[in-house]
Structure formats: structure tokens, C-alpha cells
Design a protein around this motif. Structure first.
Motif, mmCIF file in Angstrom:
data_model
loop_
_atom_site.group_PDB
_atom_site.id
_atom_site.type_symbol
_atom_site.label_atom_id
_atom_site.label_comp_id
_atom_site.label_asym_id
_atom_site.label_seq_id
_atom_site.Cartn_x
_atom_site.Cartn_y
_atom_site.Cartn_z
ATOM 1 N N UNK A 1 0.784 -1.231 0.000
ATOM 2 C CA UNK A 1 0.000 0.000 0.000
ATOM 3 C C UNK A 1 0.816 1.282 0.000
ATOM 4 N N UNK A 2 2.094 1.206 0.299
ATOM 5 C CA UNK A 2 2.918 2.411 0.248
ATOM 6 C C UNK A 2 3.863 2.358 -0.950
ATOM 7 N N UNK A 3 4.524 1.207 -1.134
ATOM 8 C CA UNK A 3 5.416 1.058 -2.287
ATOM 9 C C UNK A 3 4.632 0.750 -3.561
ATOM 10 N N UNK A 4 3.384 0.254 -3.434
ATOM 11 C CA UNK A 4 2.543 0.002 -4.592
ATOM 12 C C UNK A 4 2.891 -1.250 -5.382
ATOM 13 N N UNK A 5 3.544 -2.214 -4.742
ATOM 14 C CA UNK A 5 3.907 -3.447 -5.441
ATOM 15 C C UNK A 5 2.732 -4.408 -5.485
ATOM 16 N N UNK A 6 2.745 -5.284 -6.460
ATOM 17 C CA UNK A 6 1.715 -6.299 -6.585
ATOM 18 C C UNK A 6 2.029 -7.498 -5.704
ATOM 19 N N UNK A 7 1.011 -8.288 -5.427
ATOM 20 C CA UNK A 7 1.174 -9.449 -4.555
ATOM 21 C C UNK A 7 2.240 -10.435 -5.042
ATOM 22 N N UNK A 8 2.344 -10.729 -6.361
ATOM 23 C CA UNK A 8 3.392 -11.672 -6.782
ATOM 24 C C UNK A 8 4.802 -11.164 -6.472
ATOM 25 N N UNK A 9 5.041 -9.871 -6.680
ATOM 26 C CA UNK A 9 6.363 -9.335 -6.390
ATOM 27 C C UNK A 9 6.627 -9.314 -4.885
ATOM 28 N N UNK A 10 5.610 -8.969 -4.104
ATOM 29 C CA UNK A 10 5.755 -8.987 -2.644
ATOM 30 C C UNK A 10 6.049 -10.407 -2.183
ATOM 31 N N UNK A 11 5.345 -11.376 -2.771
ATOM 32 C CA UNK A 11 5.573 -12.780 -2.409
ATOM 33 C C UNK A 11 7.018 -13.177 -2.677
ATOM 34 N N UNK A 12 7.563 -12.727 -3.787
ATOM 35 C CA UNK A 12 8.956 -13.036 -4.110
ATOM 36 C C UNK A 12 9.912 -12.369 -3.117
ATOM 37 N N UNK A 13 9.624 -11.124 -2.761
ATOM 38 C CA UNK A 13 10.479 -10.401 -1.823
ATOM 39 C C UNK A 13 10.455 -11.060 -0.452
ATOM 40 N N UNK A 14 9.264 -11.414 0.013
ATOM 41 C CA UNK A 14 9.114 -11.962 1.361
ATOM 42 C C UNK A 14 9.300 -13.479 1.409
ATOM 43 N N UNK A 15 9.437 -14.078 0.221
ATOM 44 C CA UNK A 15 9.603 -15.525 0.099
ATOM 45 C C UNK A 15 8.439 -16.285 0.726
ATOM 46 N N UNK A 16 7.216 -15.845 0.353
ATOM 47 C CA UNK A 16 5.981 -16.498 0.785
ATOM 48 C C UNK A 16 5.056 -16.564 -0.419
ATOM 49 N N UNK A 17 3.918 -17.195 -0.247
ATOM 50 C CA UNK A 17 2.974 -17.314 -1.354
ATOM 51 C C UNK A 17 2.161 -16.023 -1.507
ATOM 52 N N UNK A 18 1.618 -15.774 -2.718
ATOM 53 C CA UNK A 18 0.759 -14.598 -2.890
ATOM 54 C C UNK A 18 -0.456 -14.633 -1.957
ATOM 55 N N UNK A 19 -0.937 -15.824 -1.671
ATOM 56 C CA UNK A 19 -2.087 -15.950 -0.761
ATOM 57 C C UNK A 19 -1.693 -15.508 0.655
ATOM 58 N N UNK A 20 -0.471 -15.854 1.065
ATOM 59 C CA UNK A 20 0.016 -15.416 2.379
ATOM 60 C C UNK A 20 0.170 -13.897 2.404
ATOM 61 N N UNK A 21 0.570 -13.311 1.276
ATOM 62 C CA UNK A 21 0.665 -11.846 1.179
ATOM 63 C C UNK A 21 -0.713 -11.231 1.398
ATOM 64 N N UNK A 22 -1.716 -11.784 0.733
ATOM 65 C CA UNK A 22 -3.087 -11.280 0.895
ATOM 66 C C UNK A 22 -3.516 -11.334 2.354
ATOM 67 N N UNK A 23 -3.213 -12.439 3.005
ATOM 68 C CA UNK A 23 -3.585 -12.609 4.407
ATOM 69 C C UNK A 23 -2.865 -11.596 5.285
ATOM 70 N N UNK A 24 -1.564 -11.435 5.083
ATOM 71 C CA UNK A 24 -0.794 -10.479 5.889
ATOM 72 C C UNK A 24 -1.285 -9.050 5.688
ATOM 73 N N UNK A 25 -1.529 -8.674 4.429
ATOM 74 C CA UNK A 25 -1.971 -7.298 4.181
ATOM 75 C C UNK A 25 -3.373 -7.067 4.737
#
Length: 194
Positions: free
Chosen positions: A147-171
Motif C-alpha cells: 500500500x505504500x510502495x505500490x507493489x503487486x502481490x506476486x512481487x511482494x511474495x517473491x520479496x518476502x519468500x511467501x505465497x501470494x495468498x500469504x501476502x493477501x492474508x498479511x496485508x
């Protein structure tokens, strides 16, 4: 061969890194100017401390220059790699910090005199930063990246080394927590709508 600056501005981060690895100092300057604000901003949001964010930015970029000769194009984007490095460096710093009662920390005085709108924006930014610092580290990282850097879930998942679904849950959990933390401050922060 060194290309003129304006010709290199159109190159991708990965291409500039490859040029730097081949000895093109101008490519390093352009890439540094391009990436430093993003890296610093991300570190600042995760740490909430200007000096520490500067240190993390410098460390992350030095690491990038060191791995440049071994960079394999196509495996990851330079920014994805940098966000991951910054997150790891910030996590290390946060773990080493002593626990501090946030209420005991004095408010930082801003010596700049500005218009009411500027003060309102600063109050909102400070409230958001304080609220972000109350989130668990992984939630804060996911919320900042999304929400601040404006990255998409797939890129966040790669950065955090988690699944896109886990990104959705965390956000989602992070946004709910921020809403709860900031709920009683709507009037103070000048928000009149729901």
C-alpha cells in the motif's frame, strides 16, 4: 564502452547492473540515482529511523555492487532482490533494538513552520508511521510493500519468500489492525468521511 547518460536512462535496472559489472561507472551512477530513493523509503518505513534507514540503504547498495559480476539476468528483478535485502537488514536491526516504551519516547519537534495543510499531512504521516510500528514485522512489511510502495502481490511474495495468498492474508490483517489502531483519531487527523 561507456554510453552517454541519456542513452542509459532507458535501460532496465538489470541491464545497468550488467553494464556496471563490465566496468561502466556511469551505469552505476544512474542505477544508484534511480534506486536509492526507493530503497531508503522502504527502509525508513520499516525502521522509522532516518539514520538507520540511511545505513541500511548504503549496506543494501554495497551488496548489490558486490554481487553485480555474478548477477544472472532473468532470475529476479534488481528491485525485488533489493527489497528482500532491505527487509532482511531492517529485521536484523529491529531484533537488535532494545524494547522501548513508545509512550516514554519524546516527540520529535519539527522546526519548520508551514501551512495548516502541511501540518495536517505531517500529523497523518506520523500517525501512520506510529501505527505501522505497532504491527508485527511481517504484517508491516507486507502492508508497506503493497500500500505504500505500490507493489503487486506476486512481487511482494517473491520479496518476502511467501505465497501470494500469504501476502493477501498479511496485508488484510495489517489493514484491519491499522484501522483499529487509528480508529479513535479520525477527528484529530482531520478525516470527516467514513
Amino acid at each position: 564502452m561507456t554510453m552517454p547518460y541519456d542513452a542509459q536512462d532507458d535501460l532496465s535496472d538489470e541491464a545497468l547492473l550488467a553494464r556496471y559489472a563490465s566496468g561502466d561507472a556511469a551505469a552505476a551512477r544512474i542505477l544508484t540515482l534511480r534506486l536509492t530513493p526507493r530503497v531508503f523509503g522502504h527502509a525508513m518505513r520499516l525502521l522509522g529511523n532516518h539514520a538507520e534507514a540511511e545505513d541500511v540503504t548504503q549496506d543494501a547498495l554495497i551488496r548489490l555492487w558486490r554481487i553485480a559480476p555474478d548477477w544472472r539476468e532473468g532470475e529476479a528483478k534488481v528491485t525485488t532482490w533489493l527489497y528482500r535485502v532491505v527487509a532482511n537488514l531492517c529485521t536484523d536491526r529491529l531484533r537488535r533494538r532494545p524494547s522501548v516504551d513508545l509512550d516514554a519516547v519524546p516527540e520529535v519537534e519539527d522546526g519548520a513552520v508551514g501551512a495548516a495543510e502541511g501540518m495536517q499531512q505531517q500529523a497523518r504521516a506520523d500517525a501512520l508511521q506510529a501505527a505501522l510500528m505497532q504491527l508485527p514485522d511481517r504484517q508491516r512489511e507486507a502492508v508497506v510493500l503493497r500500500h505504500i510502495e505500490g507493489l503487486g502481490n506476486p512481487e511482494i511474495a517473491a520479496i518476502m519468500e511467501i505465497s501470494p495468498r500469504a501476502v493477501e492474508s498479511l496485508t488484510a490483517r495489517g489493514k484491519r489492525a491499522l484501522t483499529e489502531i487509528l480508529a479513535g483519531r479520525k477527528d484529530e487527523l482531520g478525516y470527516t468521511d467514513d
